[in-house]
Design an enzyme around this catalytic site. Structure first.
Site, short mmCIF file in Angstrom:
data_model
loop_
_atom_site.label_atom_id
_atom_site.label_comp_id
_atom_site.label_asym_id
_atom_site.label_seq_id
_atom_site.Cartn_x
_atom_site.Cartn_y
_atom_site.Cartn_z
N ASP A 288 0.86 -1.17 0.00
CA ASP A 288 0.00 0.00 0.00
C ASP A 288 0.91 1.24 0.00
O ASP A 288 2.14 1.15 0.13
CB ASP A 288 -0.97 -0.02 1.19
CG ASP A 288 -2.23 0.80 0.91
OD1 ASP A 288 -2.20 1.67 0.01
OD2 ASP A 288 -3.25 0.61 1.61
C1 BGC Z 1 -5.21 3.09 0.08
C2 BGC Z 1 -5.38 2.00 -0.95
C3 BGC Z 1 -5.26 2.57 -2.34
C4 BGC Z 1 -3.96 3.31 -2.47
C5 BGC Z 1 -3.72 3.89 -3.84
C6 BGC Z 1 -4.00 3.95 -0.19
O1 BGC Z 1 -3.98 5.05 0.65
O2 BGC Z 1 -5.12 2.49 1.35
O3 BGC Z 1 -6.62 1.36 -0.78
O4 BGC Z 1 -5.36 1.54 -3.28
O5 BGC Z 1 -3.93 4.36 -1.52
O6 BGC Z 1 -4.59 4.91 -4.12
#
Ligand code: BGC
Length: 763
Positions: A288
């Site tokens: 993430d």
């Molecule tokens: C979130 C994810 C997301 C990623 C990319 C993160 O802050 O937890 O769910 O896919 O950002 O946007």
């Protein structure tokens, strides 16, 4: 996990014709169909890896955001880019990568297509409320086509985090508290987005997230610690991940939170032992956002390496090594693996074998996605693939099917179109919030407000705001129905009308990532607005737009009818109006328990029993001193209809089941009212005596059926070892001999029951 297949026998008052099971309850959705390793692709991947320099390999495991990517990165062979949505820019960087990088490896472009790209569907929690996998199929069929049209070939979806935390704003992004419902929805979304071959021009590869236990964050605070036993991890949290992987999801994302002290992206148990080895996942796992940097202790030795946090790595190089060695194949935003990889290889902190494995997984997915053959964007074709009239129709149908009727005293609903209607409330003529907290590329102007939807049925309907709900990132009471200055107008509007629809709830920004609430009442003075309107004596229907279960006790007391509409996407207003005026009879059910008070959280239907079951009339048992019940206000699986149903005649094909056998369970459902409607027949089990205390109920099948007035159907489910067994704390799946209780009905409080005996033991 269930591999059971449901069969629906249909009859109109007795005349029986067997039809093949379709939709919910037919958990053929959960049958594994993993892509077979393709020899041709494997040879191409190996050939490329043999040609790649260490630098090129380290570029390949790097995932950059739209704000980070430059031509230089593309020339050097960066692996992936996310959140870039301008097709011209995507095409530009792809041309640079394919034409100017030494090995001509295309970039994998990714995006958070969660519940729609441009055609925004209801939020995932709403889609789960439909108990109808066809709703998810429509969403992911359309959103994969719209995403792929602009060059996005990977979506960070489905989000499958089972959650017991309504305070947590991200509960809206997944399917609620139940692993079985979550599994059916997860598998359905993967199949719809990927199809049999995600190299097709309208398909994308899915990334199931967030591995793992992110939805159990302590106190509901986003990103917070979890501590999860092995049995709970495997029985509660992992089933939807496994279902998504079995359905073919070829990528996954590890989570921010720690599990038993190990952060999700530095967790060899979940990332490697379970996902890759046990489940045979041969795609790749990305971190993430900056989750690799966050492995470092605070304050960071080098602030340029991104945010710090968990304190399981002393510095950036150690964080990179920890993540890669645990099984993380691709680093999002932070650059610890890429920047320190050479040093880590030379000191032996990472191996070339593991780096090659990560690169192999990424290239494999790129080949499967067809990127080497079709890397570029056909910009002329985009318009014809986006926001088509049929897409809007599907979104409207989905919005209607996702609505849950929580209360309907004296048949307040459906509304009488011949009588006047006052639409009141801060969310009553609101387009912006209808899109929910992951609106993708949805535009406010695409969205239909509730007032617009109602006017299509009753052109003379009036609208009065009452107070304002202003969408903002930080808490400011003034933004949340902070003033009662408009209440007098609202009361006057109610007085002037025969019936009132009051649109209350949350802004879209009060849910979603990092949006946690400690109080779950209606924000601001909305309850006072409701009370003032109710005092007029006019029949009041409250329509709720919100991201999470709310504490609705006072709303129940001061309304005649309540519709839980969540955020319905671009067709929210039309979908809800269809329900209000009875064109659509509401058939949704709650995918999550609604607490009486915040103090009951975590509250979920599939809890284990205690040695002192709740009895509020006695001391020394598991009760709340200051609550009259331990039950939620509205239980999991609950939802009303404009008609009534009777579920009876529970029949088991056998009273005993060998561990390798199965039992069929059927029940009749009859529409006992005078209009057509939908009910969701739900099948629960309970294992009363087991080596580990078992949940009081576990959903193992469901089927949403549509019945004409008087019509009756027989719904049949199959239970086998995968349903009655469970994982123990050593991670072993066990099927124990003994009694299994079965319950059928249309909520988790179903009381139609029978039992059978599992006759032989472990498998
Ligand atoms: C979130 C994810 C997301 C990623 C990319 C993160 O802050 O937890 O769910 O896919 O950002 O946007």
């Amino acid at each position: 996990m269930a591999i059971a297949a449901a069969i629906v026998a249909s009859s109109t008052l007795g005349a029986g014709a067997v039809i093949a099971g379709t939709g919910a309850g037919d958990d053929q959705a959960l049958q594994p169909v993993r892509t077979q390793a393709n020899g041709g692709i494997e040879r191409k991947v190996d050939r490329l890896i043999r040609q790649m320099t260490v630098d090129e390999k380290l570029q390949q495991v790097q995932l950059l955001s739209d704000g980070q990517i430059t031509d230089d990165d593309a020339q050097k062979g960066v692996g992936g880019v996310f959140s870039l949505t301008d097709p011209a820019k995507i095409d530009h960087f792809q041309h640079v990568a394919v034409e100017q990088s030494r090995l001509h490896i295309p970039i994998l472009f990714a995006y958070d297509t969660i519940h729609g790209y441009r055609t925004v569907f209801p939020v995932p929690l709403a889609e789960a409320s439909s108990f109808d996998p066809d709703v998810a199929t429509d969403d992911y069929t359309i959103s994969s086509r719209e995403s792929a049209a602009v060059g996005i070939k990977q979506i960070y979806s489905p989000m499958v985090d089972v959650s017991h935390e309504p305070r947590w704003g991200r509960i809206v992004e997944a399917s609620g508290e139940d692993p079985y419902l979550g599994s059916v929805m997860a598998a359905t979304k993967v199949r719809a987005a990927q199809g049999p071959d995600y190299s097709a021009p309208d398909k994308v590869v899915t990334s199931v997230k967030h591995l793992a236990a992110y939805g159990l964050a302590e106190g509901g605070r986003d990103y917070n610690t979890t501590d999860v036993s092995e049995q709970r991890l495997r029985n509660l949290i992992l089933p939807p991940f496994k279902a998504a992987i079995d359905a073919g999801a070829d990528t996954a994302m590890c989570s921010f939170n720690s599990i038993n002290g190990q952060p999700g992206c530095a967790n060899p148990h979940t990332e490697t032992d379970i996902l890759k080895k046990e489940w045979g996942f041969d795609g790749f796992l990305e971190s993430d956002y900056t989750a690799v940097a966050e492995l470092r202790a605070c304050p960071p030795k080098n602030p340029d390496e991104g945010p710090c946090g968990h304190g399981v790595a002393a510095d950036g190089p150690s964080a990179g090594a920890l993540a890669l060695n645990a099984g993380t194949d691709s680093e999002m935003v932070s650059t610890n693996i890429r920047d320190n990889g050479k040093q880590l290889l030379s000191t032996g902190q990472i191996s070339m074998r593991r780096l090659d494995d990560a690169v192999r997984r990424i290239l494999r997915v790129k080949f499967r996605a067809g990127l080497f053959d079709h890397p570029y964007v056909d910009q002329a074709a985009i318009a014809g693939k986006t926001l088509q009239p049929a897409d809007r129709d599907a979104a409207r149908k989905a919005a209607g099917r996702s609505v849950v009727l929580l209360k309907n005293d004296d048949n307040t609903l459906p509304l009488d179109p011949a009588k006047s209607v006052a639409v009141i409330g801060p969310l009553g003529d609101d387009q912006h919030d209808m899109l929910g907290p992951w609106w993708g590329q949805g535009k406010d102007e695409d969205a239909v407000s509730l007032y617009t939807g109602i006017k299509a049925y009753n052109p003379d309907a009036t609208f009065t705001e009452g107070c304002k709900m202003i969408d903002a990132d930080l808490y400011d009471p003034a933004n949340e129905c902070g003033s009662d200055a408009g209440f007098a107008d609202a009361v006057a509007a109610a007085n002037a009308a025969d019936q009132v629809v009051l649109a209350l709830g949350e802004t879209r920004g009060q849910g979603g990532e990092a949006e946690v609430r400690s109080v779950l009442d209606l924000p601001g003075k909305q309850q006072e607005l409701l009370d003032a309107v109710k005092a007029t004596g006019k029949p009041v229907t409250v329509v709720l737009f919100n991201s999470r279960p709310l504490t609705l006790g006072k709303v129940v007391d001061s309304s005649n009818a309540i519709l839980e509409a969540w955020f319905g996407g671009i067709e929210a207003g039309n979908g809800v109006a269809d329900v209000l005026f009875g064109k659509v009879n509401p058939g949704g059910k709650l995918p999550v328990s609604f607490p009486q008070s915040v103090g009951q959280i975590p509250i979920y239907y599939n809890h284990e029993p205690t040695g002192r079951p709740c009895d509020t009339t006695q001391k020394y048992n598991s009760r709340y001193r200051d609550l009259p019940t331990c039950a939620p206000l509205f239980p999991f699986g609950f939802g009303l209809s404009y008609t009534t149903f009777k579920i009876d005649n529970l029949v088991l094909s056998d009273k005993s089941m060998p561990a390798r056998g199965s039992v069929q369970v059927s029940a009749d459902v009859q529409n006992t009212g005078s209009r057509a409607g939908d009910d969701v027949v739900q099948l629960y089990i309970h294992d009363p005596v087991a080596s580990l205390s078992q949940p009081v109920r576990r959903l193992r099948g469901f089927q949403r059926v549509t019945l004409d007035a008087g019509e009756k159907k027989t719904v049949t489910f199959r239970l086998d070892a995968s349903d009655v067994g469970f994982y123990d704390n050593s991670g072993r799946f066990t099927v124990e001999p003994g009694e299994i209780d079965v319950f059928a009905g249309d909520s988790s409080t179903a009381d139609l029951t029978d039992s059978f005996t599992v006759t032989s033991g472990r498998r």
